[in-house]
Design an enzyme around this catalytic site. Structure first.
Site, short mmCIF file in Angstrom:
data_model
loop_
_atom_site.label_atom_id
_atom_site.label_comp_id
_atom_site.label_asym_id
_atom_site.label_seq_id
_atom_site.Cartn_x
_atom_site.Cartn_y
_atom_site.Cartn_z
N ASP A 147 -4.45 -68.49 65.70
CA ASP A 147 -4.53 -67.44 64.69
C ASP A 147 -5.27 -66.23 65.26
O ASP A 147 -6.48 -66.28 65.47
CB ASP A 147 -5.24 -67.97 63.44
CG ASP A 147 -5.17 -67.02 62.27
OD1 ASP A 147 -4.78 -65.85 62.45
OD2 ASP A 147 -5.49 -67.45 61.14
N SER A 162 -6.07 -66.66 53.66
CA SER A 162 -6.54 -65.39 54.18
C SER A 162 -7.23 -64.56 53.08
O SER A 162 -8.33 -64.89 52.65
CB SER A 162 -5.37 -64.63 54.80
OG SER A 162 -5.80 -63.59 55.63
N HIS A 219 -1.22 -67.85 62.12
CA HIS A 219 -1.70 -67.42 60.81
C HIS A 219 -0.72 -67.75 59.69
O HIS A 219 -1.12 -68.21 58.63
CB HIS A 219 -1.97 -65.91 60.84
CG HIS A 219 -2.71 -65.41 59.65
ND1 HIS A 219 -4.03 -65.69 59.42
CD2 HIS A 219 -2.31 -64.62 58.61
CE1 HIS A 219 -4.43 -65.10 58.30
NE2 HIS A 219 -3.40 -64.46 57.78
#
Length: 409
Positions: A354, A182, A385
């Protein structure tokens, strides 16, 4: 933390929990009973999270050009293996609100740091400024607003160069493998677009749920960030911490989040509001350990910066408002990051489950990168995620693939 920062954090926590609580009622309570249990027994420091499994650990301090003192960790070899100076090096960088602990919480044969160590890699785990392990500065303290005057831009142009240079020097290597989750991907794209000579120090970059373009985010917490303001006063207001841990929060977690705790459903919301609810990959026995290490804190400006990206639909530097933009950038609008300058090989990895990093945004990123070797979707529709870090089947679904790709580069 000053009074203004406390108010801001309390407001964000309250809004987000109330907004998400409906998702944790009913079937969630039935499917995940007693999800927070024994949190006070799970508060191990990062070195202990490694050495308790009989892996060696080293703790290093890295100093950035702008005065931050970062703590990073190393697993130089796997138990039973002989340490070698020529082992390939891999650097793991966490996402927003994360820390180096994210990569080891799942334990041996599950956590990516251990999996890579067992595969013969020299594993390094970074921590960005402002999180649990990197809250020191040469002359500022965390009570100073100026300490929190940064977003992931500064993490990319200051933290990553310092970490990469230290890792390569300590390991006597010229290049390394990079894995980001991320925001760890955002930082990489900031670094290699602004300081292109670092591309040659990367053998290949693996982006798990890569955050760059963010127009299609469905997560409620991050959608709130789109309402952030710009301008001189807003810029000062956002110089504060975001979800940083302190002893008060830890005591509250211990008091209310244990088995049959009166606010257990809210405690579990704090974790799941950040990464989505549809995952079938959560090992519920890990939740006390996760909650003892996550969220690890960051700056409010990092969150706001993502909100600006959602509004603009562009991947660009922090928007301070027209007056300050003219002062800092020489233009009234912040400049875009030059993705064409990123010449390192990049492998992008996404999942349908996600809610933070949708396919549409990653496709846009993939097309903009000149040396992307592939856009890989995890073959499980409910993979979320945080499953990139803690998923029950992450090794089979993802980690085996990247190790195979590493062997080719």
């Amino acid at each position: 933390m000053n009074y203004k920062s406390q108010q801001m954090n309390i407001a964000i926590w309250t809004i987000c929990v109330v907004a998400q609580i409906r998702f944790t009622s009913g079937s969630f309570r039935q499917n995940f009973p007693n999800i927070i249990n024994g949190i006070s027994d799970s508060q191990l420091t990062m070195p202990k999270l490694i050495t308790t499994h009989n892996y060696p650990e080293e703790t290093h301090e890295v100093r950035t050009a702008d005065g931050y003192r970062l703590t990073i960790h190393r697993i130089p070899y796997s138990p039973g293996q002989f340490g070698r100076d020529d082992k390939p090096v891999v650097l793991l960088i966490h996402g927003l609100l994360g820390s180096s602990a994210d990569w080891v919480i799942a334990g041996p044969q599950k956590g990516l740091a251990f999996v890579l160590s067992d595969a013969g890699y020299d594993v390094w785990l970074g921590n960005s400024r402002g999180n649990t392990y990197s809250r020191r500065h040469e002359y500022l303290t965390t009570n100073d607003n100026d300490f929190w005057n940064f977003s992931w831009h500064e993490m990319g142009v200051y933290d990553l160069p310092a970490i990469i240079d230290h890792v390569l020097a300590a390991s006597n290597q010229r290049s390394l493998y990079y894995v980001g989750h991320s925001m760890g991907c955002t930082m990489f794209f900031v670094l290699t677009s602004n300081l292109p000579h670092y591309n040659s120090k990367i053998r290949i970059m693996f982006g798990f749920a890569p955050a760059a373009f963010n127009s299609h985010i469905r997560n409620n917490l991050f959608r709130i960030a789109t309402f952030s303001k710009v301008g001189v006063e807003a810029d000062r207001l956002y110089n504060s911490n975001f979800f940083s841990r302190n002893w008060i929060q830890d005591r509250l977690f211990q008091r209310f989040c244990h088995k049959d705790g009166p606010m257990q459903i809210i405690c579990s919301s704090i974790l799941f509001m950040l990464g989505g609810y549809n995952s079938t990959q959560l090992n519920t026995t890990l939740v006390p350990m996760i909650m003892s290490n996550f969220p690890a804190g960051s700056s409010l400006k990092s969150w706001v910066h993502y909100g600006q990206e959602m509004r603009s639909g562009r991947f660009r530097q922090y928007d301070h408002g027209r007056e300050l933009n003219s002062k800092y950038y020489g233009t009234t609008e912040p400049p875009d990051y030059n993705l064409t300058a990123i010449t390192a090989a990049v492998s992008l990895h996404i999942s349908d489950g996600d809610s933070l990093i949708p396919y549409e945004d990653v496709t846009k990123l993939y097309r903009a990168l000149p040396n992307a070797i592939g856009l890989f979707k995890v073959p499980l529709s409910t993979f979320g995620h945080f499953d990139f870090l803690w998923g029950l089947d992450a090794k089979h679904l993802l980690y085996d693939l990247i190790i195979g790709l590493m062997e080719k580069y």
